[in-house]
Design a protein around this motif. Structure first.
Motif, short mmCIF file in Angstrom:
data_model
loop_
_atom_site.label_atom_id
_atom_site.label_comp_id
_atom_site.label_asym_id
_atom_site.label_seq_id
_atom_site.Cartn_x
_atom_site.Cartn_y
_atom_site.Cartn_z
N PHE A 17 61.80 8.83 -15.25
CA PHE A 17 62.97 8.20 -15.85
C PHE A 17 62.67 6.96 -16.69
O PHE A 17 63.58 6.38 -17.27
N GLN A 18 61.43 6.51 -16.68
CA GLN A 18 61.13 5.39 -17.56
C GLN A 18 60.09 5.82 -18.57
O GLN A 18 59.48 6.86 -18.43
N ARG A 19 59.90 5.07 -19.59
CA ARG A 19 58.90 5.41 -20.61
C ARG A 19 57.74 4.44 -20.46
O ARG A 19 57.65 3.43 -21.12
N ASP A 57 77.71 7.34 -18.68
CA ASP A 57 76.76 6.27 -19.01
C ASP A 57 76.87 5.10 -18.04
O ASP A 57 75.86 4.51 -17.64
N THR A 76 75.30 6.27 -14.70
CA THR A 76 73.83 6.26 -14.68
C THR A 76 73.30 4.83 -14.72
O THR A 76 72.27 4.53 -14.11
N ALA A 77 74.01 3.95 -15.41
CA ALA A 77 73.55 2.56 -15.48
C ALA A 77 73.59 1.90 -14.10
O ALA A 77 72.65 1.19 -13.71
N VAL A 78 74.65 2.14 -13.36
CA VAL A 78 74.76 1.52 -12.04
C VAL A 78 73.66 2.06 -11.11
O VAL A 78 72.97 1.30 -10.42
N ALA A 129 70.80 3.44 -12.04
CA ALA A 129 69.50 2.98 -12.53
C ALA A 129 69.28 1.51 -12.21
O ALA A 129 68.16 1.09 -11.91
N GLY A 130 70.33 0.74 -12.26
CA GLY A 130 70.20 -0.69 -12.00
C GLY A 130 69.82 -0.97 -10.56
O GLY A 130 68.95 -1.80 -10.29
N LEU A 131 70.47 -0.30 -9.63
CA LEU A 131 70.12 -0.48 -8.22
C LEU A 131 68.65 -0.12 -7.99
O LEU A 131 67.90 -0.86 -7.35
N GLY A 150 70.72 -2.36 -14.99
CA GLY A 150 70.97 -0.95 -15.23
C GLY A 150 71.33 -0.67 -16.68
O GLY A 150 70.82 0.28 -17.29
N LEU A 151 72.20 -1.49 -17.23
CA LEU A 151 72.56 -1.30 -18.64
C LEU A 151 71.33 -1.42 -19.52
O LEU A 151 71.09 -0.59 -20.40
N ALA A 167 68.12 -1.16 -18.66
CA ALA A 167 67.11 -0.13 -18.41
C ALA A 167 67.48 1.17 -19.09
O ALA A 167 66.64 1.81 -19.74
N GLN A 168 68.71 1.57 -18.97
CA GLN A 168 69.14 2.81 -19.61
C GLN A 168 69.06 2.69 -21.13
O GLN A 168 68.65 3.63 -21.82
N ALA A 209 65.34 2.97 -22.09
CA ALA A 209 64.68 4.24 -21.79
C ALA A 209 65.27 5.40 -22.58
O ALA A 209 64.55 6.30 -22.99
N ARG A 265 74.05 2.52 -27.07
CA ARG A 265 74.91 3.38 -26.25
C ARG A 265 75.30 2.73 -24.93
O ARG A 265 76.43 2.88 -24.47
N TRP A 266 74.36 2.02 -24.31
CA TRP A 266 74.70 1.35 -23.05
C TRP A 266 75.12 -0.11 -23.26
O TRP A 266 76.01 -0.61 -22.58
#
Lengths: 194, 194
Positions: free
Chosen positions: A109-111, A149, A152-154, A156-158, B157-158, B160-161, B164, B171-172
């Motif tokens: 999930f990360q680059r 979006d 997924t942000a929430v 991903a943030g956690l 989270g915002l 990171a998304q 990535a 978008r985020w």
DNA sequence: GTCTATATCCAGATAGAC
DNA sequence: GTCTATCTGGATATAGAC
């Protein structure tokens, strides 16, 4: 009839990938080296080229395996008939999956690996997994891009905070239920604000 | 009297760090090499050791510079007298800072360079920046750890998304105001749930 | 302060014997 | 399919001349 040679080849490939996971967990995805990997499976690094065309091909196989693992878990989960509860279960599953193995999370999930991009076939698996979450949101009437979006942000943030600032604990992960409450209260169409 | 020699030394150090930022933005923090860096400033890689003790010392200087930049912006910002509005402004500033330079974000807030940890002095700057956010939350009566943790998770989270999955777009990032609404509605003590 | 020279080590990948 | 040998190139860091 069975092709014993290709069976053996597949078994060795699987063994190599298993060793690669172990190394990636120890050193991080970017720290994987073919020398180390060969040593783990009792081979010279050069011999790995009989099984994979390049180091990137190994990354790609790991990426695909990681995605399949997630898809398997999503498929095996028995989700509630209540869409709201089902979404909650789904998001918990994502968080658990992402937080239990930082290296896998980074790879999927990360680059973080310079020059590596998953092949279209492998990437399709990742899209498939995300489609599951999309469908669960849709079942609640949440079909706008911003719904997915923000979700997924929430999540991903956690996970990002957990890995970066408390890798051995659960300081952020334990907030998952509260975060889902927050998210669902906010997104629920019936009580829409603004 | 002025020490022209040490002034020149400081100027060269600054020039090296500027070139290092450029390289880090191009290749990512982990991709920085002393060869390239030397070439950029018209030196052999070895000569850099006259200015920095090691590659890690360069990372540490970059880390400190990044933190100071953030602290400067926080200090320069004119925050509203309304604590809620001030928090909103502060979080917007964090998101803008973190999203405008992925490499800097990675260096400051993620653990992506194998073996590098900021020195205590540099790390103290990062803590100082976070204390600003903590104080803004406290001004709203939000003093529990989970208040800060949920807030940093949403912001992280915002960002990171964004990095990535949409590195060149917004978008985020454009969801930042909505996310802050969500967060503040949820954390507000007056309408506490559960 | 900058250079050349060098030490030491590592990487990914290929050629060809067996 | 695995090996030895090798190619090519990269890295960080040190020693010592100038």
């Amino acid at each position: 009839m069975r092709d014993r040679r290709s069976e053996r080849n597949a078994a060795t490939r699987a063994e190599i990938l298993e060793a690669a996971w172990a190394l990636v967990r120890e050193e991080g995805p970017a720290g994987l080296s073919l020398r180390d990997l060969g040593r783990r499976v009792g081979m010279r690094a050069q011999s790995l080229y009989s099984y994979f065309d390049s180091k990137h091909a190994i990354y790609d196989a790991l990426f695909a395996q990681g995605c399949r693992e997630l898809l398997d878990r999503l498929a095996a989960a028995r989700f509630s008939d209540d869409p709201a509860e089902a979404l909650r279960q789904g998001l918990r599953l994502w968080v658990a999956f992402a937080s239990e193995d930082p290296a896998r999370y980074q790879l999927l999930f990360q680059r973080t690996i310079p020059g590596f991009e998953p092949s279209p076939q492998s990437y399709a698996l990742a899209v498939e997994a995300l489609d599951g979450a999309k469908a669960q949101l849709a079942a609640l009437g949440l079909t706008e891009p911003r719904h997915l979006d923000l979700t997924t942000a929430v999540v991903a943030g956690l996970v990002a905070q957990q890995h970066a600032n408390d890798p051995t604990g659960d300081r952020w992960i334990r907030l998952v239920d509260e975060a889902i409450d927050m998210l669902m209260d906010h997104l629920k169409p019936r009580r829409r604000r603004r």
